[in-house]
Design a protein around this motif. Structure first.
Motif, mmCIF file in Angstrom:
data_model
loop_
_atom_site.group_PDB
_atom_site.id
_atom_site.type_symbol
_atom_site.label_atom_id
_atom_site.label_comp_id
_atom_site.label_asym_id
_atom_site.label_seq_id
_atom_site.Cartn_x
_atom_site.Cartn_y
_atom_site.Cartn_z
ATOM 1 N N THR A 141 20.658 -4.229 -0.732
ATOM 2 C CA THR A 141 20.430 -2.823 -1.119
ATOM 3 C C THR A 141 19.116 -2.331 -0.503
ATOM 4 O OG1 THR A 141 19.207 -3.551 -3.082
ATOM 5 C CG2 THR A 141 21.516 -2.985 -3.426
ATOM 6 N N GLY A 166 16.524 -9.863 0.673
ATOM 7 C CA GLY A 166 16.695 -8.670 -0.164
ATOM 8 C C GLY A 166 17.419 -7.567 0.585
ATOM 9 N N ASN A 197 11.294 -9.517 2.117
ATOM 10 C CA ASN A 197 11.408 -8.163 1.553
ATOM 11 C C ASN A 197 11.908 -8.148 0.107
ATOM 12 O OD1 ASN A 197 12.137 -5.097 1.783
ATOM 13 N ND2 ASN A 197 14.092 -6.108 1.345
ATOM 14 N N ALA A 220 20.487 -12.277 -0.451
ATOM 15 C CA ALA A 220 20.211 -11.659 -1.762
ATOM 16 C C ALA A 220 21.105 -12.427 -2.735
ATOM 17 C CB ALA A 220 20.543 -10.165 -1.753
ATOM 18 N N ARG A 221 21.217 -11.974 -3.984
ATOM 19 C CA ARG A 221 22.070 -12.703 -4.936
ATOM 20 C C ARG A 221 23.518 -12.227 -4.914
ATOM 21 N NH1 ARG A 221 18.718 -11.311 -10.112
ATOM 22 N NH2 ARG A 221 18.897 -9.381 -8.924
ATOM 23 N N TYR A 242 8.285 -16.516 -0.844
ATOM 24 C CA TYR A 242 7.799 -16.035 0.461
ATOM 25 C C TYR A 242 7.019 -17.170 1.148
ATOM 26 C CZ TYR A 242 8.704 -10.950 -0.363
ATOM 27 O OH TYR A 242 9.263 -9.705 -0.564
ATOM 28 N N ALA A 302 14.124 1.799 -7.253
ATOM 29 C CA ALA A 302 12.772 2.347 -7.447
ATOM 30 C C ALA A 302 12.835 3.719 -8.106
ATOM 31 C CB ALA A 302 12.047 2.420 -6.112
ATOM 32 N N PHE A 319 5.867 5.160 -2.473
ATOM 33 C CA PHE A 319 7.112 5.316 -3.235
ATOM 34 C C PHE A 319 8.256 5.658 -2.271
ATOM 35 C CE2 PHE A 319 9.194 8.173 -6.721
ATOM 36 C CZ PHE A 319 10.079 7.151 -7.054
ATOM 37 N N TYR A 367 4.146 -6.914 -11.274
ATOM 38 C CA TYR A 367 4.537 -6.645 -9.875
ATOM 39 C C TYR A 367 3.298 -6.603 -8.981
ATOM 40 C CZ TYR A 367 6.269 -3.639 -6.021
ATOM 41 O OH TYR A 367 6.582 -3.094 -4.795
ATOM 42 N N MET A 415 16.147 -16.344 -5.209
ATOM 43 C CA MET A 415 14.835 -16.767 -4.728
ATOM 44 C C MET A 415 13.955 -17.306 -5.861
ATOM 45 S SD MET A 415 14.500 -16.549 -1.462
ATOM 46 C CE MET A 415 15.531 -15.925 -0.121
HETATM 47 P P1 NDP Z 1 15.662 -3.000 -4.115
HETATM 48 O O1 NDP Z 1 15.507 -3.218 -5.574
HETATM 49 O O2 NDP Z 1 16.495 -1.890 -3.631
HETATM 50 O O3 NDP Z 1 16.204 -4.330 -3.431
HETATM 51 C C1 NDP Z 1 15.732 -5.576 -3.815
HETATM 52 C C2 NDP Z 1 16.508 -6.634 -3.070
HETATM 53 O O4 NDP Z 1 16.061 -7.924 -3.526
HETATM 54 C C3 NDP Z 1 18.002 -6.547 -3.314
HETATM 55 O O5 NDP Z 1 18.696 -6.900 -2.143
HETATM 56 C C4 NDP Z 1 18.224 -7.588 -4.406
HETATM 57 O O6 NDP Z 1 19.561 -8.022 -4.335
HETATM 58 C C5 NDP Z 1 17.215 -8.665 -3.988
HETATM 59 N N1 NDP Z 1 16.817 -9.518 -5.105
HETATM 60 C C6 NDP Z 1 16.441 -9.142 -6.354
HETATM 61 N N2 NDP Z 1 16.188 -10.217 -7.116
HETATM 62 C C7 NDP Z 1 16.411 -11.299 -6.324
HETATM 63 C C8 NDP Z 1 16.348 -12.701 -6.544
HETATM 64 N N3 NDP Z 1 16.004 -13.212 -7.731
HETATM 65 N N4 NDP Z 1 16.653 -13.526 -5.525
HETATM 66 C C9 NDP Z 1 17.018 -13.031 -4.311
HETATM 67 N N5 NDP Z 1 17.092 -11.712 -4.039
HETATM 68 C C10 NDP Z 1 16.801 -10.859 -5.040
HETATM 69 O O7 NDP Z 1 14.155 -2.939 -3.522
HETATM 70 P P2 NDP Z 1 13.507 -1.904 -2.508
HETATM 71 O O8 NDP Z 1 14.381 -1.788 -1.325
HETATM 72 O O9 NDP Z 1 13.091 -0.707 -3.250
HETATM 73 O O10 NDP Z 1 12.177 -2.706 -2.106
HETATM 74 C C11 NDP Z 1 12.135 -3.563 -0.985
HETATM 75 C C12 NDP Z 1 10.702 -4.031 -0.810
HETATM 76 O O11 NDP Z 1 9.845 -2.903 -0.665
HETATM 77 C C13 NDP Z 1 10.170 -4.826 -1.994
HETATM 78 O O12 NDP Z 1 9.381 -5.900 -1.549
HETATM 79 C C14 NDP Z 1 9.329 -3.807 -2.729
HETATM 80 O O13 NDP Z 1 8.297 -4.397 -3.481
HETATM 81 C C15 NDP Z 1 8.766 -2.995 -1.569
HETATM 82 N N6 NDP Z 1 8.335 -1.665 -1.992
HETATM 83 C C16 NDP Z 1 9.258 -0.756 -2.436
HETATM 84 C C17 NDP Z 1 8.833 0.479 -2.881
HETATM 85 C C18 NDP Z 1 9.798 1.517 -3.364
HETATM 86 O O14 NDP Z 1 9.334 2.548 -3.881
HETATM 87 N N7 NDP Z 1 11.095 1.322 -3.201
HETATM 88 C C19 NDP Z 1 7.409 0.830 -2.924
HETATM 89 C C20 NDP Z 1 6.544 -0.189 -2.422
HETATM 90 C C21 NDP Z 1 6.998 -1.391 -1.968
HETATM 91 P P3 NDP Z 1 20.341 -8.757 -5.524
HETATM 92 O O15 NDP Z 1 20.085 -7.988 -6.772
HETATM 93 O O16 NDP Z 1 21.751 -8.741 -5.055
HETATM 94 O O17 NDP Z 1 19.787 -10.157 -5.556
#
Ligand code: NDP
Length: 287
Positions: free
Chosen positions: A38, A35, A113, A59-60, A141, A217, A211, A177, A87
């Protein structure tokens, strides 16, 4: 009076004796970050690059991964490469780990992540969505951990699992989630126990985040949440520190009191009330 005092002295001694983080700890280490196109994952890739790690990101979206890899090279990564795919497909999850074996010759840290897209609203009853999210946020995972374990055992490496306070405490509007994040706690906390019994020297760090100001997010939740988001760059660094120091759990922006957890077991109704009070609800919803 004596017992609490001794407790405080012991706690102080324990914290001051803990090792401090140094960026050199991650220099030359072989790290997978999922992930990482971004958000927090992208920021972790940049921190790792500055520290001189070998980085494999996934990531995708290929175009975004390409840009992140380019930036990592500019920032000083020992090496940087990517694989794109979803994933939802466990074979892809395993393939990413295989790639680390082929191109990096092993693995020191697996950072799990990525998170699939969900909605920030009342549970809509879509069971298919819960299943799909469990596959992306939980099963992949597990699949990556299983594939990576032989390499991590050899390097006495680390698994870093990015979770959320929504994986420790019930929050509204994130039902599917939250289910996936609670599942991660169950799986990885049990696995940690078995590693301890079997003297497997692979650390597991579960990261409990609040958050964070990532684009996705903020777009999904900012209109509902009354709390400001914390910065993703700092969050990413704290996750890496927790992993490098082989911490059991990391709480970002919850302070040392971890108040929600203290209340969870002793005053659950009060905690539920406090959680709800941090959301913007209209008067009809409050009834
Ligand atoms: P983002 O939405 O910014 O990033 C998510 C990442 O996962 C991207 O790189 C996306 O890339 C990738 N992704 C999404 N779907 C898939 C898929 N089907 N297969 C492979 N990759 C995938 O997330 P955050 O940075 O905000 O969050 C990162 C982590 O932190 C997560 O585990 C989240 O639960 C946790 N978290 C975040 C919080 C927040 O407020 N931001 C709060 C609490 C926890 P692409 O779309 O290119 O595949």
């Amino acid at each position: 009076i004596l017992i609490p005092f001794l407790g405080l002295v012991l706690a102080f001694w324990f914290y001051s004796a803990r090792e401090n983080f140094k960026p050199e700890m991650l220099k030359g280490k072989r790290v997978i970050v999922t992930g990482a196109s971004t958000g927090i994952g992208e920021q972790m890739a940049y921190h790792l690059a500055r520290m001189g790690s070998h980085i494999l990101i996934t990531a995708r979206t290929e175009a975004k991964l390409q840009k992140v890899v380019e930036r990592c090279r500019e920032l000083g990564a020992a090496s940087a490469r990517y694989i794109s795919g979803t994933m939802e497909d466990m074979a892809f999850a395993e393939h990413v780990v295989k790639e680390a074996e082929t191109s990096l010759g092993g693995l020191d840290m697996l950072i799990l992540n990525h998170v699939g897209t969900s909605y920030f609203d009342y549970f809509n009853g879509d069971v298919g969505h819960v299943r799909k999210l469990l596959e992306i946020n939980f099963l992949s995972y597990v699949a990556m951990t299983v594939s990576a374990l032989p390499m991590l055992k050899e390097s006495e490496g680390s698994i870093v699992v990015v979770s959320s306070m929504a994986g420790k405490v019930g929050f509204p509007f994130t039902v599917p989630y939250s289910a996936t994040k609670f599942a991660l706690d169950g799986f990885f906390s049990s696995l940690r126990q078995e590693f301890s019994i079997q003297s497997v020297n692979v650390s597991i760090t579960l990261c409990i985040l609040g958050f964070i100001d990532t684009e996705n997010a903020v777009r999904a939740a900012a209109h509902r949440l009354l709390v400001p988001p914390a910065p993703r760059e700092e969050c990413a660094l704290e996750i890496l520190k927790g992993g490098a120091l082989r911490r059991r759990e990391l709480y970002y922006r919850y302070g040392s009191t971890r108040l929600p957890l203290l209340l969870r077991d002793w005053a659950a109704e009060l905690l539920d009330y406090l959680v709800r009070s941090r959301y913007r609800l209209d008067s009809a919803e409050k009834n």
